[in-house]
Enzyme design. Structure first.
Site, mmCIF file in Angstrom:
data_model
loop_
_atom_site.group_PDB
_atom_site.id
_atom_site.type_symbol
_atom_site.label_atom_id
_atom_site.label_comp_id
_atom_site.label_asym_id
_atom_site.label_seq_id
_atom_site.Cartn_x
_atom_site.Cartn_y
_atom_site.Cartn_z
ATOM 1 N N SER A 140 1.047 -1.561 -0.266
ATOM 2 C CA SER A 140 -0.105 -0.075 -0.252
ATOM 3 C C SER A 140 0.583 0.870 -0.353
ATOM 4 O O SER A 140 1.785 1.349 1.036
ATOM 5 C CB SER A 140 -1.254 -0.089 1.213
ATOM 6 O OG SER A 140 -1.449 -1.073 0.731
ATOM 7 N N GLU A 161 2.151 6.017 2.715
ATOM 8 C CA GLU A 161 2.656 4.955 3.780
ATOM 9 C C GLU A 161 4.155 4.763 3.510
ATOM 10 O O GLU A 161 4.935 4.605 4.483
ATOM 11 C CB GLU A 161 1.546 3.935 3.858
ATOM 12 C CG GLU A 161 1.940 3.211 4.702
ATOM 13 C CD GLU A 161 0.558 1.803 4.812
ATOM 14 O OE1 GLU A 161 1.512 0.479 4.662
ATOM 15 O OE2 GLU A 161 0.075 1.981 4.642
#
EC number: 1.3.1.98
Length: 340
Positions: free
Chosen positions: A264, A336
């Site tokens: 992600s 992230e």
């Protein structure tokens, strides 16, 4: 007379392609790269860097990181992927920061507990997992910790210190280690020790990882290693629990290990209430290509290195997603992935 070899000369390799140290398979040539195997070697290396005025950058297995195409010449890259240990000390499981998180799931499987199942196929090491409080579904790394050991880089002694989990300021993908100049070197787990057999077999698994699995950062090799170990345990009568089978099904259905990636790219915005991958899907951005990179057709929050992508290709698609979400949904998603 014995000449003293500096820690940089002793521990650093020269002109190493960083692409081999990231699951993205991206990164230019680092003039200095070290892989210390002990906290003492790490401390000695940091002291030498400080003495020479050389900047350094610490990372783990490179599963959540985007290296630059052209690294700074004097920057010393330090990987902790060889700082690997998983043993019982004073009645507790102690794990060093370079140990793969996925190895914890196998240790739990051997001990008959499901508390560690969520770490299965999390592609990263324990130190980085603690740093970012890695999670899968409802479970987080902070749930299994008792004490964390770290080096405070502002402390002249660079000695190893400890902090209880209650003081680590853990939250969703957050920890005190993101706010302090501290390097995680290990942790004690709050998971009970089951038996001597669990200890001995875990030691064998650790040796297997060091000899067969500790390869250049590669998602297919990582997946193959841990899937193979689970199958081997099943062959010995230790059945794979449904929770781990579900992880295998999910990861393979989303093609997580088919191409180089870092998983992600953005954190989910829980205030907004819809996962970033779903927002990318709504924007019809899945499958968008730029250079050698592509937004995964199977998971909107993943950008894949499809054809020898550069860091600039990944950054272009990250900016495209970020700007599109901001324009359509009114917020800028927080990355992230760590951008070096």
């Amino acid at each position: 007379m014995t000449l003293h070899t500096s820690a940089i000369d002793r521990l650093c390799k020269r002109n190493v392609e960083l692409s081999a140290f990231s699951t993205y398979g991206i990164g230019g040539s680092a003039h200095y790269l070290a892989m210390p195997e002990t906290a003492n070697d790490l401390a000695e290396l940091l002291q030498e860097c400080n003495k020479r005025g050389m900047p350094w950058y610490i990372f783990g297995m490179g599963s959540n990181i985007l290296f630059p195409d052209e690294p700074k010449h004097d920057l010393v890259f330090i990987s902790l992927k060889n700082l690997v240990d998983l043993r019982v000390s004073e009645g507790k499981w102690h794990v060093s920061s370079g140990t793969p998180m996925s190895l914890l799931s196998l240790m739990g499987l051997l001990g008959g507990t499901d508390l560690l199942d969520f770490t299965f196929l999390l592609p990263g090491c324990v130190g980085a997992g603690i740093y970012m409080n890695a999670k899968y579904n409802a479970r987080q790394i902070c749930d299994i910790l008792d004490t964390v050991y770290y080096i405070d880089t502002t402390d002249p002694s660079l000695s190893v210190q400890s902090i209880p989990v209650s003081e680590c300021l853990f939250a969703y993908k957050q920890s005190i280690f993101q706010q302090r100049p501290w390097i995680v070197v290990g942790a004690d787990l709050n998971i009970p020790v089951s038996s001597e057999e669990q200890i001995n077999t875990t030691s064998v698994l650790l040796t297997d990882w060091k000899t067969r699995g500790s390869h250049p950062s590669s998602l297919p090799s990582f997946f193959s290693f841990f899937l193979g170990e689970v199958h081997a345990l099943a062959g010995k009568g230790i059945q794979t629990p449904q929770s781990m089978l579900d992880i295998i099904k999910y990861r393979t259905s989303k093609r997580h290990f088919d191409y180089p990636s870092c998983g992600s790219v953005f954190k989910n915005n829980y205030d907004y209430g819809v996962a970033v991958g779903s927002l990318v899907d709504q924007l019809n951005l899945k499958g968008t290509e730029y250079g050698g990179a592509i937004i995964s057709p199977h998971h909107g929050n993943m950008i894949l290195n499809q054809k020898h992508a550069k860091a600039t290709d990944i950054l272009y698609l990250m900016n495209l997603i970020s700007e599109s979400i901001n324009n359509q949904f009114g917020f800028v998603p927080e990355p992230e992935i760590v951008l070096v």
